[in-house]
Design a protein around this motif. Sequence first.
Motif, PDB file in Angstrom:
ATOM      1  N   ASN A 138       0.819  -1.218   0.000  1.00  8.06           N
ATOM      2  CA  ASN A 138       0.000   0.000   0.000  1.00  8.06           C
ATOM      3  C   ASN A 138       0.849   1.263   0.000  1.00  8.06           C
ATOM      4  N   GLU A 139       2.173   1.104   0.050  1.00  7.54           N
ATOM      5  CA  GLU A 139       3.085   2.251   0.006  1.00  7.54           C
ATOM      6  C   GLU A 139       3.605   2.394  -1.419  1.00  7.54           C
ATOM      7  N   HIS A 140       3.302   3.529  -2.047  1.00  9.64           N
ATOM      8  CA  HIS A 140       3.725   3.750  -3.422  1.00  9.64           C
ATOM      9  C   HIS A 140       4.582   5.004  -3.527  1.00  9.64           C
ATOM     10  N   GLN A 141       5.459   5.019  -4.505  1.00 11.21           N
ATOM     11  CA  GLN A 141       6.237   6.196  -4.838  1.00 11.21           C
ATOM     12  C   GLN A 141       5.670   6.767  -6.142  1.00 11.21           C
ATOM     13  N   ILE A 142       6.347   7.705  -6.748  1.00 11.21           N
ATOM     14  CA  ILE A 142       5.858   8.369  -7.956  1.00 11.21           C
ATOM     15  C   ILE A 142       6.904   8.214  -9.057  1.00 11.21           C
ATOM     16  N   ASP A 143       6.481   7.724 -10.214  1.00 12.18           N
ATOM     17  CA  ASP A 143       7.447   7.589 -11.309  1.00 12.18           C
ATOM     18  C   ASP A 143       7.571   8.908 -12.072  1.00 12.18           C
ATOM     19  N   GLU A 144       8.355   8.901 -13.128  1.00 11.26           N
ATOM     20  CA  GLU A 144       8.668  10.153 -13.828  1.00 11.26           C
ATOM     21  C   GLU A 144       7.454  10.751 -14.526  1.00 11.26           C
ATOM     22  N   THR A 145       6.400   9.962 -14.721  1.00 11.89           N
ATOM     23  CA  THR A 145       5.199  10.471 -15.375  1.00 11.89           C
ATOM     24  C   THR A 145       4.148  10.942 -14.377  1.00 11.89           C
ATOM     25  N   GLY A 146       4.432  10.769 -13.081  1.00 10.04           N
ATOM     26  CA  GLY A 146       3.475  11.160 -12.057  1.00 10.04           C
ATOM     27  C   GLY A 146       2.559  10.045 -11.612  1.00 10.04           C
ATOM     28  N   ILE A 147       2.770   8.836 -12.115  1.00 10.87           N
ATOM     29  CA  ILE A 147       1.937   7.696 -11.762  1.00 10.87           C
ATOM     30  C   ILE A 147       2.504   6.995 -10.524  1.00 10.87           C
ATOM     31  N   GLU A 148       1.618   6.503  -9.643  1.00  8.83           N
ATOM     32  CA  GLU A 148       2.068   5.722  -8.494  1.00  8.83           C
ATOM     33  C   GLU A 148       2.798   4.476  -8.970  1.00  8.83           C
ATOM     34  N   SER A 149       3.900   4.146  -8.284  1.00  6.80           N
ATOM     35  CA  SER A 149       4.751   3.051  -8.750  1.00  6.80           C
ATOM     36  C   SER A 149       5.505   2.455  -7.574  1.00  6.80           C
ATOM     37  N   GLY A 150       5.973   1.218  -7.756  1.00  7.66           N
ATOM     38  CA  GLY A 150       6.854   0.594  -6.782  1.00  7.66           C
ATOM     39  C   GLY A 150       6.198   0.321  -5.455  1.00  7.66           C
ATOM     40  N   SER A 151       7.005   0.348  -4.406  1.00 13.14           N
ATOM     41  CA  SER A 151       6.534   0.009  -3.076  1.00 13.14           C
ATOM     42  C   SER A 151       7.636   0.338  -2.065  1.00 13.14           C
ATOM     43  N   GLU A 152       7.521  -0.292  -0.900  1.00 14.80           N
ATOM     44  CA  GLU A 152       8.522  -0.138   0.161  1.00 14.80           C
ATOM     45  C   GLU A 152       8.860  -1.524   0.713  1.00 14.80           C
ATOM     46  N   LEU A 153      10.127  -1.853   0.703  1.00  9.81           N
ATOM     47  CA  LEU A 153      10.615  -3.155   1.146  1.00  9.81           C
ATOM     48  C   LEU A 153      11.372  -2.984   2.457  1.00  9.81           C
ATOM     49  N   LYS A 154      11.144  -3.906   3.398  1.00  2.00           N
ATOM     50  CA  LYS A 154      11.854  -3.786   4.665  1.00  2.00           C
ATOM     51  C   LYS A 154      12.110  -5.164   5.291  1.00  2.00           C
ATOM     52  N   PRO A 155      13.257  -5.289   5.980  1.00  2.00           N
ATOM     53  CA  PRO A 155      13.584  -6.552   6.642  1.00  2.00           C
ATOM     54  C   PRO A 155      13.028  -6.592   8.048  1.00  2.00           C
ATOM     55  N   PRO A 156      13.073  -7.754   8.687  1.00  2.00           N
ATOM     56  CA  PRO A 156      12.842  -7.800  10.125  1.00  2.00           C
ATOM     57  C   PRO A 156      14.067  -7.197  10.819  1.00  2.00           C
ATOM     58  N   PRO A 157      14.014  -6.932  12.108  1.00  2.00           N
ATOM     59  CA  PRO A 157      15.222  -6.447  12.799  1.00  2.00           C
ATOM     60  C   PRO A 157      16.374  -7.444  12.627  1.00  2.00           C
ATOM     61  N   ILE A 158      17.497  -6.967  12.120  1.00  2.00           N
ATOM     62  CA  ILE A 158      18.654  -7.837  11.883  1.00  2.00           C
ATOM     63  C   ILE A 158      19.922  -7.173  12.414  1.00  2.00           C
ATOM     64  N   LEU A 159      20.980  -7.947  12.497  1.00  2.00           N
ATOM     65  CA  LEU A 159      22.293  -7.456  12.918  1.00  2.00           C
ATOM     66  C   LEU A 159      23.175  -7.233  11.698  1.00  2.00           C
ATOM     67  N   TRP A 160      24.244  -6.491  11.886  1.00  2.00           N
ATOM     68  CA  TRP A 160      25.170  -6.187  10.800  1.00  2.00           C
ATOM     69  C   TRP A 160      25.709  -7.457  10.153  1.00  2.00           C
TER      70      TRP A 160
END
Length: 302
Positions: free
Chosen positions: A38-60
């Motif tokens: 449900n998280e979108h960014q904006i592409d060069e044409t102004g259209i909603e695109s992509g998303s947001e990816l995230k890991p669980p809490p991790i160590l280095w």
Amino acid sequence: MWPQTVDWKQLKFGVEIEFIGGKPAELELLPGWEMSLNEHQIDETGIESGSELKPPPILWEERDQIRIMLSRLQAQGATANWSCGLHVHVGIEAWGEAMVLPLLDAALAYQDTLKALLQTSEHRLLFCPPVTTAIRERFTIDPSAQAVRNHGRPQSHRFGINVASWFDIGTVEIRYANGCVQVDEVLNTIELCLRFVAAIGAGTELPLEQAQFAAALHAPADGYPPSIAVPRWYEERIWLENMLIPILEPIAQQLVPGGEIHNLQPVSDGLLVVIENPDGQPQQYVLDAPADGWQLKRKSTD
């Protein structure tokens, strides 16, 4: 307890990787990883695109997971543009709530240095406003999540060094980095944030000049996601939003009491107004502007 020396490699972290393109719903995820569809960014044409990816809490030592997932993203054709950010969460459970005030002091001292080192794009400053002395003073009187929340446009309530996330998920969030899906730049950013938080946790005083700041932390002096210029049409959209938001604020309060206007966008039958309710959930309305004043035309479910 603060201060306390903690090895930066022993601090758990998370990272929000915003991107455009790709096929987010089809991406194979490692165990515990999440795709916020449900998280979108904006592409060069102004259209909603992509998303947001995230890991669980991790160590280095588990950072190879980031290499794997970024490779998978890139294989789908995903990229990062001016609409994307890279937000690093660092766990501060080792110090507990006693770490919040030192982090506010660190923000007052070093937020400009971090911003310069990470080359934060000018247009992204809306999403990472500076901590102020008024915020610090408010927290000393009322040590709560509300005390470290900036009231205004959504996203602007999350400061560049966002200690409010301690009250939600036990972290401090550092929001200055530009968007990126290049593994070395992402890892450099994470390392800088981990080292910075560990230094503040130990009560270390750091230099203000950015090269000296990085050297004192033994963090990379460069190799962070570069600043990306916005297209003119987006810049003009922001100018228009900044002009219209104060005018539409009374209507927004009638529609969503306690809400905040997130963004505005022209649509074929009026002006789409996205309002976040007090719980952070977006609600969409289309307004029309006849000669006798703004009127609600419809509630949008798009």
